[in-house]
Enzyme design. Sequence first.
Site, short mmCIF file in Angstrom:
data_model
loop_
_atom_site.label_atom_id
_atom_site.label_comp_id
_atom_site.label_asym_id
_atom_site.label_seq_id
_atom_site.Cartn_x
_atom_site.Cartn_y
_atom_site.Cartn_z
CB ALA A 141 -0.89 0.00 1.24
CG ASN A 159 6.57 7.90 3.46
OD1 ASN A 159 5.50 8.43 3.78
ND2 ASN A 159 6.84 6.62 3.73
NE ARG A 160 8.78 15.91 6.63
CZ ARG A 160 10.11 15.97 6.54
NH1 ARG A 160 10.84 14.96 6.99
NH2 ARG A 160 10.71 17.02 6.00
CG PHE A 183 -2.75 8.32 5.77
CD1 PHE A 183 -1.79 7.38 5.38
CD2 PHE A 183 -3.45 8.07 6.95
CE1 PHE A 183 -1.54 6.25 6.15
CE2 PHE A 183 -3.21 6.93 7.72
CZ PHE A 183 -2.26 6.03 7.32
CG ASN A 222 -3.98 0.30 3.59
OD1 ASN A 222 -4.32 1.24 4.29
ND2 ASN A 222 -2.89 -0.40 3.80
CB SER A 265 0.95 5.48 8.72
OG SER A 265 1.64 6.68 8.41
CG ASN A 306 4.69 9.57 8.06
OD1 ASN A 306 5.63 9.92 8.76
ND2 ASN A 306 4.82 8.71 7.05
CB THR A 307 -1.68 9.65 10.82
OG1 THR A 307 -1.70 9.77 9.40
CG2 THR A 307 -3.00 10.17 11.38
CE LYS A 363 1.75 -1.86 5.64
NZ LYS A 363 1.80 -1.29 4.28
CG ASN A 380 3.31 1.09 7.70
OD1 ASN A 380 4.02 1.82 6.99
ND2 ASN A 380 2.00 1.19 7.73
N GLY A 416 11.56 -4.26 2.95
CA GLY A 416 12.94 -4.46 2.53
C GLY A 416 13.18 -5.58 1.55
#
Length: 349
Positions: free
Chosen positions: A65, A114-115, A118, A146, A182, A184-185, A227, A256, A307
């Site tokens: 995703a 990455n940031r 979403f 997702n 994630s 980043n939230t 996830k 993730n 990876g």
Amino acid sequence: MSLVPYALTRPFLFGLDPERAHDLTLDAIAKLQNTPLQCLWSQPRVADPVTVAGLRFPNRVGLAAGLDKNGRCIDGLGAMGFGFIEVGTVTPKAQPGNPKPRMFRLPQADALINRLGFNNLGLDAFLANVQRAHSFRAAGGILGLNIGKNAATPIERAVDDYLTGLAAVHPHADYVTVNISSPNTKNLRALQSDEALDALLGALVERRAALDAAAGAGARAVPMFLKIAPDLDEQQVRLIAATLRRHGLDGVIATNTTISREKVNGLPHAEETGGLSGKPVFEASNAVIRQLRAELGSGFPIIGVGGVMSADDARAKIAAGADLVQVYTGLIYRGAPLVRAAALALKAQ
Ligand SMILES: Cc1cc2nc3c(=O)[nH]c(=O)nc-3n(C[C@H](O)[C@H](O)[C@H](O)COP(=O)(O)O)c2cc1C
């Protein structure tokens, strides 16, 4: 085989800002998919069917995703030979994500940070795209949708966003992934803690049963996967495994991106905030997969991601206990040939 070798495309793309390269590539795929020009990147799918969570996957290699957040390139990406494609994370409402720049390459480490947060067009646009896709699924490809929460939704109301997402994507998904991992939230990963997870999965499983029932006799039950992050200690993984079992989740996707920088300390961009993906997350993800397999026993579906940069890495994910593998960062660094090489290696096992 694809007409344009990735060795030619990559230097051009890596000369651009990472998010720009990503957007340009997706724009091109969106425009050219399902046309004769799809031969520029398409390759035959390796046939190695396997049934996991009641679904027949044409092979064991999937797209993770986040690459196609709005689900607009399902057919074009599917033409790279994937057995399954997971699109999203989609949130109920459209949202812009974090300020740019928000995606960074660490080429010395085969990694990305990455940031994005979403960034996506919301459920309505997402579902319109999903419904437009046809060739990948017609050829037996499996589609995962997702779901996540909007940044503006308070964490105490997170369950509402996931229930909204589930109800919307349920009729269109082969499987649904609940993404609570994630980095980043804000506070999202707190949903992995025992009580919060129990409440979230309890509500989702109940709603899913109602949606399955409303779809009527003969309609399929839609499997639901969770996830999770790689940054969990053994006790946390043990609790998550028990909660997955208690609620009868259909599978788990591990993992993730990581917030750890242990493997990239000192490299350019290593200090950027966000989730680290690619080679540096490989071992941490495998450790989570190994523990999950030990806790959950054989037969519980595990999708291994994190990876996979080579066919050997895909084999190692299966050896760690995964039934299926997904790639994201490996596709950026190695191109579509990785998909076929990994699928062939897993078929040969
Ligand atoms: C740029 C980027 C965006 C991502 N966005 C999402 C996302 O929206 N939802 C999600 O569940 N995972 C997301 N991921 C995580 C990947 O799906 C995957 O779990 C992770 O990158 C580890 O796999 P990899 O090392 O093969 O990239 C993202 C990863 C990257 C690199």
